[in-house]
Design a protein around this motif. Structure first.
Motif, short mmCIF file in Angstrom:
data_model
loop_
_atom_site.label_atom_id
_atom_site.label_comp_id
_atom_site.label_asym_id
_atom_site.label_seq_id
_atom_site.Cartn_x
_atom_site.Cartn_y
_atom_site.Cartn_z
N GLN A 20 0.85 -1.19 0.00
CA GLN A 20 0.00 0.00 0.00
C GLN A 20 0.89 1.24 0.00
N ILE A 21 0.61 2.15 -0.94
CA ILE A 21 1.31 3.43 -0.99
C ILE A 21 0.52 4.40 -0.13
N ARG A 22 1.21 5.03 0.82
CA ARG A 22 0.58 6.05 1.64
C ARG A 22 0.88 7.41 1.04
N PHE A 23 -0.02 8.35 1.23
CA PHE A 23 0.19 9.69 0.71
C PHE A 23 1.50 10.27 1.26
N SER A 24 1.84 9.94 2.51
CA SER A 24 3.07 10.46 3.12
C SER A 24 4.34 9.86 2.51
N ASP A 25 4.21 8.79 1.70
CA ASP A 25 5.37 8.20 1.02
C ASP A 25 5.84 9.06 -0.15
N ILE A 26 4.97 9.96 -0.63
CA ILE A 26 5.25 10.78 -1.81
C ILE A 26 6.09 11.99 -1.41
N ASP A 27 7.14 12.26 -2.19
CA ASP A 27 8.00 13.40 -1.89
C ASP A 27 7.71 14.57 -2.83
N GLY A 28 8.52 15.59 -2.79
CA GLY A 28 8.32 16.80 -3.58
C GLY A 28 8.42 16.59 -5.08
N GLY A 35 13.88 6.39 0.21
CA GLY A 35 14.01 5.77 1.53
C GLY A 35 12.83 4.89 1.90
N VAL A 36 11.67 5.16 1.33
CA VAL A 36 10.47 4.40 1.63
C VAL A 36 10.56 2.98 1.05
N TYR A 37 11.33 2.82 -0.03
CA TYR A 37 11.48 1.50 -0.65
C TYR A 37 11.98 0.48 0.37
N TYR A 38 12.88 0.90 1.27
CA TYR A 38 13.39 -0.01 2.29
C TYR A 38 12.24 -0.55 3.14
N SER A 39 11.31 0.30 3.48
CA SER A 39 10.16 -0.11 4.28
C SER A 39 9.29 -1.10 3.51
N TYR A 40 9.07 -0.84 2.23
CA TYR A 40 8.28 -1.76 1.40
C TYR A 40 8.94 -3.14 1.35
N PHE A 41 10.26 -3.15 1.07
CA PHE A 41 10.97 -4.43 0.99
C PHE A 41 11.00 -5.15 2.34
N GLU A 42 11.17 -4.40 3.43
CA GLU A 42 11.17 -5.00 4.76
C GLU A 42 9.83 -5.66 5.07
N HIS A 43 8.74 -4.98 4.75
CA HIS A 43 7.40 -5.52 4.97
C HIS A 43 7.22 -6.84 4.22
N VAL A 63 18.36 -10.73 10.94
CA VAL A 63 18.82 -9.35 10.78
C VAL A 63 19.38 -9.19 9.38
N VAL A 64 19.34 -7.96 8.90
CA VAL A 64 19.88 -7.66 7.58
C VAL A 64 21.39 -7.51 7.68
N GLY A 65 22.11 -8.27 6.86
CA GLY A 65 23.56 -8.16 6.80
C GLY A 65 24.00 -7.19 5.72
N LYS A 66 23.24 -7.17 4.62
CA LYS A 66 23.57 -6.29 3.49
C LYS A 66 22.33 -6.18 2.62
N THR A 67 22.11 -5.01 2.08
CA THR A 67 20.99 -4.85 1.15
C THR A 67 21.40 -3.89 0.04
N THR A 68 20.97 -4.21 -1.17
CA THR A 68 21.18 -3.32 -2.31
C THR A 68 19.86 -3.16 -3.02
N ILE A 69 19.58 -1.94 -3.45
CA ILE A 69 18.34 -1.64 -4.16
C ILE A 69 18.67 -1.01 -5.50
N GLU A 70 18.00 -1.49 -6.53
CA GLU A 70 18.06 -0.85 -7.85
C GLU A 70 16.74 -0.14 -8.06
N TYR A 71 16.81 1.15 -8.36
CA TYR A 71 15.62 1.95 -8.64
C TYR A 71 15.48 1.99 -10.16
N ILE A 72 14.52 1.24 -10.68
CA ILE A 72 14.39 1.08 -12.13
C ILE A 72 13.45 2.13 -12.71
N LYS A 73 12.28 2.28 -12.11
CA LYS A 73 11.31 3.30 -12.52
C LYS A 73 10.67 3.87 -11.27
#
Length: 144
Positions: A20-28, A35-43, A63-73
């Motif tokens: 679920q995308i919350r309105f507060s997830d949207i930036d300027g 930064g919100v992507y981490y929360s989505y992946f964690e959930h 626990v997370v030892g390492k994480t990498t995120i690719e922002y595609i779109k």
């Protein structure tokens, strides 16, 4: 020159959950802040471990030892999101998860982001790495 990404084989993923995308997830910039992507992946990771393995994090935690995120779109407020999760490697006390955030707009699905995470199984009393319990190990990797 940027290397061309090979699309993942979606048939290898057996777990998916809606996000679920919350309105507060949207930036300027009018899309979901990076930064919100981490929360989505964690959930999605937490649901995967609980629903796929029945993982009891109060006994053996992760626990997370390492994480990498690719922002595609970018993700926008009107996207209908799901996150696919699969285990790609099992070690003694660590394992790797691959995750994809997908948009379900229109007729098809589009990959918006990809995450690779090294998870470490820990004893909740000592917070030290501990072997992945066999009951969970057998459910993490697909059979065959």
């Amino acid at each position: 020159m940027t290397p061309k990404l090979t699309p993942p084989n979606l048939d290898l993923f057996s777990f998916s959950c809606d996000l679920q995308i919350r309105f507060s997830d949207i930036d300027g910039y009018m899309h979901v802040n990076n930064g919100v992507y981490y929360s989505y992946f964690e959930h999605a990771r937490a649901l995967y471990l609980y629903q796929t393995c029945g993982w009891n994090v109060m006994e053996i935690g992760t626990v997370v030892g390492k994480t990498t995120i690719e922002y595609i779109k970018p993700i926008h407020l009107d996207d209908e999101l799901s996150c696919m999760v699969r285990c790609t490697r099992l070690g003694n006390s660590s394992f790797d998860l691959e995750q994809l955030i997908m948009s379900k707009k229109g007729d098809g699905t589009t990959i918006l982001s990809k995450c690779n995470t090294v998870m470490v199984s820990v004893d909740m009393k000592t917070m030290k790495p501990t072997p992945i319990p066999e009951a969970y190990r057998s459910k993490l990797l697909p059979q065959g």
